[in-house]
Design an enzyme around this catalytic site. Structure first.
Site, PDB file in Angstrom:
ATOM      1  N   CYS A 120      31.087  -7.407 -33.628  1.00  0.00           N
ATOM      2  CA  CYS A 120      32.088  -6.413 -33.202  1.00  0.00           C
ATOM      3  C   CYS A 120      31.857  -5.123 -33.980  1.00  0.00           C
ATOM      4  O   CYS A 120      31.798  -5.133 -35.220  1.00  0.00           O
ATOM      5  CB  CYS A 120      33.502  -6.935 -33.449  1.00  0.00           C
ATOM      6  SG  CYS A 120      34.747  -5.665 -33.122  1.00  0.00           S
TER       7      CYS A 120
ATOM      8  N   ALA B 296      -3.363 -12.977 -26.135  1.00  0.00           N
ATOM      9  CA  ALA B 296      -3.165 -13.519 -27.471  1.00  0.00           C
ATOM     10  C   ALA B 296      -3.229 -15.053 -27.520  1.00  0.00           C
ATOM     11  O   ALA B 296      -3.811 -15.624 -28.438  1.00  0.00           O
ATOM     12  CB  ALA B 296      -1.827 -13.044 -28.016  1.00  0.00           C
TER      13      ALA B 296
ATOM     14  N   ASN C 136      -4.749  -7.014 -28.966  1.00  0.00           N
ATOM     15  CA  ASN C 136      -3.787  -6.466 -28.005  1.00  0.00           C
ATOM     16  C   ASN C 136      -4.510  -6.142 -26.702  1.00  0.00           C
ATOM     17  O   ASN C 136      -5.639  -5.646 -26.729  1.00  0.00           O
ATOM     18  CB  ASN C 136      -3.171  -5.177 -28.577  1.00  0.00           C
ATOM     19  CG  ASN C 136      -1.917  -4.765 -27.843  1.00  0.00           C
ATOM     20  OD1 ASN C 136      -0.958  -5.542 -27.779  1.00  0.00           O
ATOM     21  ND2 ASN C 136      -1.905  -3.586 -27.261  1.00  0.00           N
TER      22      ASN C 136
ATOM     23  N   HIS D 221      13.547  -5.814 -36.138  1.00  0.00           N
ATOM     24  CA  HIS D 221      14.484  -5.280 -35.141  1.00  0.00           C
ATOM     25  C   HIS D 221      15.636  -6.241 -34.861  1.00  0.00           C
ATOM     26  O   HIS D 221      16.190  -6.261 -33.766  1.00  0.00           O
ATOM     27  CB  HIS D 221      13.725  -4.934 -33.848  1.00  0.00           C
ATOM     28  CG  HIS D 221      12.743  -3.816 -34.034  1.00  0.00           C
ATOM     29  ND1 HIS D 221      11.736  -3.534 -33.144  1.00  0.00           N
ATOM     30  CD2 HIS D 221      12.626  -2.894 -35.032  1.00  0.00           C
ATOM     31  CE1 HIS D 221      11.032  -2.492 -33.598  1.00  0.00           C
ATOM     32  NE2 HIS D 221      11.551  -2.098 -34.733  1.00  0.00           N
TER      33      HIS D 221
HETATM   34  P1  NAD Z   1       5.331  -2.975 -26.230  1.00  0.00           P
HETATM   35  O1  NAD Z   1       6.002  -3.447 -24.988  1.00  0.00           O
HETATM   36  O2  NAD Z   1       5.374  -1.537 -26.557  1.00  0.00           O
HETATM   37  O3  NAD Z   1       3.786  -3.401 -26.226  1.00  0.00           O
HETATM   38  C1  NAD Z   1       3.349  -4.685 -25.946  1.00  0.00           C
HETATM   39  C2  NAD Z   1       1.824  -4.653 -25.976  1.00  0.00           C
HETATM   40  O4  NAD Z   1       1.381  -5.999 -25.843  1.00  0.00           O
HETATM   41  C3  NAD Z   1       1.177  -3.858 -24.841  1.00  0.00           C
HETATM   42  O5  NAD Z   1       0.173  -3.005 -25.371  1.00  0.00           O
HETATM   43  C4  NAD Z   1       0.535  -4.938 -23.943  1.00  0.00           C
HETATM   44  O6  NAD Z   1      -0.692  -4.519 -23.384  1.00  0.00           O
HETATM   45  C5  NAD Z   1       0.288  -6.041 -24.942  1.00  0.00           C
HETATM   46  N1  NAD Z   1       0.291  -7.390 -24.359  1.00  0.00           N
HETATM   47  C6  NAD Z   1       1.068  -7.870 -23.360  1.00  0.00           C
HETATM   48  N2  NAD Z   1       0.813  -9.180 -23.162  1.00  0.00           N
HETATM   49  C7  NAD Z   1      -0.149  -9.522 -24.061  1.00  0.00           C
HETATM   50  C8  NAD Z   1      -0.832 -10.738 -24.335  1.00  0.00           C
HETATM   51  N3  NAD Z   1      -0.589 -11.852 -23.654  1.00  0.00           N
HETATM   52  N4  NAD Z   1      -1.762 -10.732 -25.324  1.00  0.00           N
HETATM   53  C9  NAD Z   1      -2.050  -9.589 -26.024  1.00  0.00           C
HETATM   54  N5  NAD Z   1      -1.431  -8.418 -25.793  1.00  0.00           N
HETATM   55  C10 NAD Z   1      -0.481  -8.389 -24.829  1.00  0.00           C
HETATM   56  O7  NAD Z   1       5.921  -3.858 -27.401  1.00  0.00           O
HETATM   57  P2  NAD Z   1       6.150  -3.558 -28.924  1.00  0.00           P
HETATM   58  O8  NAD Z   1       4.978  -2.851 -29.517  1.00  0.00           O
HETATM   59  O9  NAD Z   1       6.633  -4.825 -29.521  1.00  0.00           O
HETATM   60  O10 NAD Z   1       7.382  -2.539 -28.972  1.00  0.00           O
HETATM   61  C11 NAD Z   1       8.453  -2.610 -28.094  1.00  0.00           C
HETATM   62  C12 NAD Z   1       9.819  -2.945 -28.674  1.00  0.00           C
HETATM   63  O11 NAD Z   1      10.336  -3.872 -27.762  1.00  0.00           O
HETATM   64  C13 NAD Z   1       9.877  -3.626 -29.982  1.00  0.00           C
HETATM   65  O12 NAD Z   1      10.776  -2.918 -30.719  1.00  0.00           O
HETATM   66  C14 NAD Z   1      10.472  -5.020 -29.687  1.00  0.00           C
HETATM   67  O13 NAD Z   1      11.553  -5.234 -30.554  1.00  0.00           O
HETATM   68  C15 NAD Z   1      11.064  -4.935 -28.339  1.00  0.00           C
HETATM   69  N6  NAD Z   1      10.879  -6.073 -27.396  1.00  0.00           N
HETATM   70  C16 NAD Z   1      10.943  -7.357 -27.822  1.00  0.00           C
HETATM   71  C17 NAD Z   1      10.764  -8.402 -26.921  1.00  0.00           C
HETATM   72  C18 NAD Z   1      10.848  -9.806 -27.441  1.00  0.00           C
HETATM   73  O14 NAD Z   1      11.573 -10.059 -28.394  1.00  0.00           O
HETATM   74  N7  NAD Z   1      10.091 -10.733 -26.879  1.00  0.00           N
HETATM   75  C19 NAD Z   1      10.495  -8.152 -25.583  1.00  0.00           C
HETATM   76  C20 NAD Z   1      10.438  -6.821 -25.157  1.00  0.00           C
HETATM   77  C21 NAD Z   1      10.624  -5.787 -26.084  1.00  0.00           C
END
Ligand code: NAD
Length: 257
Positions: free
Chosen positions: A131, A241, A223, A123
């Site tokens: 731009c 995690a 997860n 992503h």
């Molecule tokens: P999501 O928010 O849909 O899911 C995150 C999952 O992680 C949840 O099921 C939650 O229960 C679990 N979780 C939270 N903390 C945890 C931990 N400490 N240990 C284990 N599990 C944990 O995220 P996704 O599946 O990555 O999809 C969302 C989109 O959001 C992606 O496309 C991503 O690019 C983007 N995103 C990225 C960031 C980042 O770069 N850090 C932050 C927010 C969203």
């Protein structure tokens, strides 16, 4: 939990070609909220504002984006990798990691010591801003500095006054082709596929575990919440995690592997 730690350590020791697939959950222990968890960003912001159509069509939406970035959200370079990122980096140091396929845009795997060429950013990332008219690229940090110094609602391209957009992929945008191609290839060709911190709801990224199963890999899901792939995984661990992965890697190292 001890049993799961031992079992994953066994599989890591036996494996030669590990792929780790990460989502926002791997970074929550660094202080970056996920999207769909209980403290998630979607509880504060409207997901529709993160579609490419809304971003291009609405000055009001772009203003919200820049307020979000200038607050440090998703772009704060003082945020540090956590135990999960370091444990995954240890897999690389042991010579077992083929690559990390990440949905994250936060650069934390690289900052934990995994070389950039081993991190497939499905992503994109938030280090650069582009731009949409002339393609000029600028470091995010310099753009945020300008937004703050001039108190701008929205920064424009300093060459052509076009709309500036972070290189993170928005909903409705195509994924970087080469990254997607590589992710599918490595998912198909690994022996252990470890999902860390993803709801596995965002496609096409969420298809990677199925490619891994097709290729004969063992699938492990770590997860806090449930995922649609739980029923097909060899092991599901509902734990934080950082703590879990740290203990797994301590076990792996004790075995001299
Ligand atoms: P999501 O928010 O849909 O899911 C995150 C999952 O992680 C949840 O099921 C939650 O229960 C679990 N979780 C939270 N903390 C945890 C931990 N400490 N240990 C284990 N599990 C944990 O995220 P996704 O599946 O990555 O999809 C969302 C989109 O959001 C992606 O496309 C991503 O690019 C983007 N995103 C990225 C960031 C980042 O770069 N850090 C932050 C927010 C969203």
């Amino acid at each position: 939990m001890q049993e799961e730690i031992q079992r994953l350590a066994d599989w890591i020791v036996e494996s030669r070609r590990i792929v780790v697939f990460t989502g926002a959950g791997v970074s929550t222990e660094s202080g970056i909220p996920d999207f769909r968890g209980p403290e998630g960003i979607w509880n504060q912001y409207d997901p529709a504002d993160f579609t490419i159509g809304r971003f291009m069509g609405s000055a009001e939406t772009r203003k919200k984006h820049w307020e979000f970035y200038r607050s440090g959200m998703l772009v704060d370079t003082s945020i540090l990798p956590n135990r999960a990122h370091y444990a995954i980096a240890d897999l690389y140091k042991l010579g077992k990691l083929v690559c990390i396929i990440t949905q994250n845009i936060d650069d934390l795997h690289q900052r934990a010591g995994v070389p950039a060429e081993r991190v497939i950013e499905l992503h994109g990332n938030m280090k650069w801003v582009k731009c949409l008219s002339c393609g000029h690229r600028l470091p995010m940090e310099s753009v945020i500095d300008r937004v703050k110094a001039e108190d701008l609602d929205e920064p424009l391209c300093n060459k052509c006054r076009g709309i500036l957009k972070p290189e993170g992929i928005f909903f409705g945008e195509a994924l970087p082709e080469e990254a997607l191609h590589q992710a599918i290839h490595y998912s198909h060709n690994c022996d252990l596929f470890l999902v860390v911190g993803s709801t596995l709801l965002v496609t096409p990224a969420a298809h990677m575990p199925a490619y891994a199963l097709e290729g004969g890999a063992t699938l492990v899901v770590l997860n806090i919440g449930p995922t649609p792939m739980d029923s097909r995984a060899a092991m599901v661990v509902n734990a934080k995690a950082g703590e879990f992965m740290q203990q797994v890697m301590e076990e792996v190292k004790q075995r001299g592997n």
